[in-house]
Scaffold this motif. Sequence first.
Motif, PDB file in Angstrom:
ATOM      1  N   LYS A  43       0.832  -1.194   0.000  1.00  0.00           N
ATOM      2  CA  LYS A  43       0.000   0.000   0.000  1.00  0.00           C
ATOM      3  C   LYS A  43       0.869   1.247   0.000  1.00  0.00           C
ATOM      4  N   THR A  44       0.577   2.175  -0.924  1.00  0.00           N
ATOM      5  CA  THR A  44       1.281   3.453  -0.996  1.00  0.00           C
ATOM      6  C   THR A  44       0.272   4.575  -0.894  1.00  0.00           C
ATOM      7  N   VAL A  45       0.597   5.596  -0.105  1.00  0.00           N
ATOM      8  CA  VAL A  45      -0.297   6.744   0.052  1.00  0.00           C
ATOM      9  C   VAL A  45       0.438   8.017  -0.309  1.00  0.00           C
ATOM     10  N   LYS A  46      -0.325   9.003  -0.785  1.00  0.00           N
ATOM     11  CA  LYS A  46       0.218  10.328  -1.063  1.00  0.00           C
ATOM     12  C   LYS A  46      -0.418  11.292  -0.079  1.00  0.00           C
ATOM     13  N   VAL A  47       0.389  11.981   0.687  1.00  0.00           N
ATOM     14  CA  VAL A  47      -0.115  12.833   1.766  1.00  0.00           C
ATOM     15  C   VAL A  47       0.534  14.206   1.693  1.00  0.00           C
ATOM     16  N   SER A  48      -0.078  15.169   2.403  1.00  0.00           N
ATOM     17  CA  SER A  48       0.485  16.520   2.444  1.00  0.00           C
ATOM     18  C   SER A  48       0.355  17.086   3.849  1.00  0.00           C
ATOM     19  N   GLY A  49       1.125  18.126   4.120  1.00  0.00           N
ATOM     20  CA  GLY A  49       1.082  18.796   5.416  1.00  0.00           C
ATOM     21  C   GLY A  49       1.836  20.102   5.339  1.00  0.00           C
TER      22      GLY A  49
ATOM     23  N   ILE B  13       7.121  18.795   6.600  1.00  0.00           N
ATOM     24  CA  ILE B  13       7.389  17.389   6.280  1.00  0.00           C
ATOM     25  C   ILE B  13       6.971  16.494   7.436  1.00  0.00           C
ATOM     26  N   GLU B  14       7.262  16.925   8.684  1.00  0.00           N
ATOM     27  CA  GLU B  14       6.873  16.128   9.857  1.00  0.00           C
ATOM     28  C   GLU B  14       5.367  15.936   9.929  1.00  0.00           C
ATOM     29  N   GLU B  15       4.629  17.001   9.605  1.00  0.00           N
ATOM     30  CA  GLU B  15       3.163  16.901   9.628  1.00  0.00           C
ATOM     31  C   GLU B  15       2.688  15.924   8.557  1.00  0.00           C
ATOM     32  N   ALA B  16       3.326  15.947   7.403  1.00  0.00           N
ATOM     33  CA  ALA B  16       2.963  15.015   6.328  1.00  0.00           C
ATOM     34  C   ALA B  16       3.308  13.581   6.718  1.00  0.00           C
ATOM     35  N   ILE B  17       4.458  13.398   7.392  1.00  0.00           N
ATOM     36  CA  ILE B  17       4.838  12.057   7.860  1.00  0.00           C
ATOM     37  C   ILE B  17       3.809  11.522   8.840  1.00  0.00           C
ATOM     38  N   ASN B  18       3.371  12.366   9.768  1.00  0.00           N
ATOM     39  CA  ASN B  18       2.352  11.945  10.747  1.00  0.00           C
ATOM     40  C   ASN B  18       1.048  11.547  10.058  1.00  0.00           C
ATOM     41  N   GLU B  19       0.711  12.279   9.007  1.00  0.00           N
ATOM     42  CA  GLU B  19      -0.495  11.939   8.236  1.00  0.00           C
ATOM     43  C   GLU B  19      -0.322  10.579   7.568  1.00  0.00           C
ATOM     44  N   ALA B  20       0.883  10.329   7.045  1.00  0.00           N
ATOM     45  CA  ALA B  20       1.165   9.039   6.407  1.00  0.00           C
ATOM     46  C   ALA B  20       1.087   7.902   7.421  1.00  0.00           C
ATOM     47  N   LEU B  21       1.651   8.116   8.617  1.00  0.00           N
ATOM     48  CA  LEU B  21       1.606   7.089   9.663  1.00  0.00           C
ATOM     49  C   LEU B  21       0.168   6.716   9.996  1.00  0.00           C
TER      50      LEU B  21
ATOM     51  N   GLY C 111      -1.379   3.116   9.225  1.00  0.00           N
ATOM     52  CA  GLY C 111      -1.510   2.335  10.455  1.00  0.00           C
ATOM     53  C   GLY C 111      -0.176   1.960  11.053  1.00  0.00           C
ATOM     54  N   ALA C 112       0.836   2.790  10.847  1.00  0.00           N
ATOM     55  CA  ALA C 112       2.179   2.527  11.379  1.00  0.00           C
ATOM     56  C   ALA C 112       2.396   3.306  12.671  1.00  0.00           C
ATOM     57  N   ALA C 113       3.249   2.764  13.544  1.00  0.00           N
ATOM     58  CA  ALA C 113       3.466   3.369  14.858  1.00  0.00           C
ATOM     59  C   ALA C 113       4.484   4.508  14.821  1.00  0.00           C
ATOM     60  N   ASN C 114       5.513   4.381  14.002  1.00  0.00           N
ATOM     61  CA  ASN C 114       6.546   5.412  13.936  1.00  0.00           C
ATOM     62  C   ASN C 114       7.170   5.430  12.544  1.00  0.00           C
TER      63      ASN C 114
ATOM     64  N   VAL D  70       4.497   1.294   3.821  1.00  0.00           N
ATOM     65  CA  VAL D  70       5.015   0.536   4.971  1.00  0.00           C
ATOM     66  C   VAL D  70       6.181  -0.329   4.511  1.00  0.00           C
ATOM     67  N   LYS D  71       7.257  -0.341   5.305  1.00  0.00           N
ATOM     68  CA  LYS D  71       8.390  -1.199   4.985  1.00  0.00           C
ATOM     69  C   LYS D  71       7.965  -2.655   5.078  1.00  0.00           C
ATOM     70  N   PRO D  72       8.455  -3.497   4.188  1.00  0.00           N
ATOM     71  CA  PRO D  72       8.102  -4.925   4.272  1.00  0.00           C
ATOM     72  C   PRO D  72       8.629  -5.542   5.552  1.00  0.00           C
ATOM     73  N   ASP D  73       7.843  -6.438   6.157  1.00  0.00           N
ATOM     74  CA  ASP D  73       8.276  -7.128   7.371  1.00  0.00           C
ATOM     75  C   ASP D  73       9.337  -8.168   7.007  1.00  0.00           C
ATOM     76  N   PRO D  74      10.539  -8.092   7.607  1.00  0.00           N
ATOM     77  CA  PRO D  74      11.626  -8.990   7.209  1.00  0.00           C
ATOM     78  C   PRO D  74      11.313 -10.469   7.438  1.00  0.00           C
ATOM     79  N   ILE D  75      10.601 -10.775   8.529  1.00  0.00           N
ATOM     80  CA  ILE D  75      10.289 -12.183   8.815  1.00  0.00           C
ATOM     81  C   ILE D  75       9.260 -12.713   7.823  1.00  0.00           C
ATOM     82  N   GLU D  76       8.247 -11.903   7.539  1.00  0.00           N
ATOM     83  CA  GLU D  76       7.231 -12.316   6.568  1.00  0.00           C
ATOM     84  C   GLU D  76       7.862 -12.559   5.194  1.00  0.00           C
TER      85      GLU D  76
END
Length: 207
Positions: free
Chosen positions: A2-8, A11-19, A23-26, A57-63
Amino acid sequence: MKTVKVSGKTIEEAINEALQKLGAANKEEIDYKVIEEPSKGFLGLIGTKPAVLEASVKPDPIEESVQFLQKVIRDMRVNVEVEVNKRGRETEISLSGEDLGVMIGKRGKTLDSLQYLVNLVANRHSDRYARIVLDAENYRERRQEALELLAERLAAKARRTGEKVILEPMNARERKIIHAVLQEKDGVETHSDGTEPRRYVVITPHS
């Protein structure tokens, strides 16, 4: 993926919107690319432009490593099941089924090769090293016990005959087991010789 395009406004505000959208924690859990830098415009009012990011979201290495292993199993056409167990910073992938002999190979060589490849796959995109141990119905524990007994027996032979004993070539992990068993034993010392992949342990008697 999944890829999203966000704005803010920043940059930090846009990152928070992306998170939030992903559904990512950080931000360590996502990859992002800055499409447009924010700008304040004339007098900070006219022509103001927000920051625009593209994030996923970065791919999960174990998955990823499990998916790779399952593809190998399908390609080999063997009847083997995969189970994942997390043990602190280490992950064990355990194999079970009817065709384990094929997956283990002679003296565990196939299993060791698969473990190497699985770790490569797991760590190709990861910032933090993920260590994966690949096992097959406790083969590694049984192999270690066999190597410990072998080390004791050959050390006794070296002491009895007064001549050095040369073991068959082994990988670094198995050589380490031999060295560890005999390092405190009286009357013998060990060292590795040869070049990879045919490096071996030598047991030398001494008074």
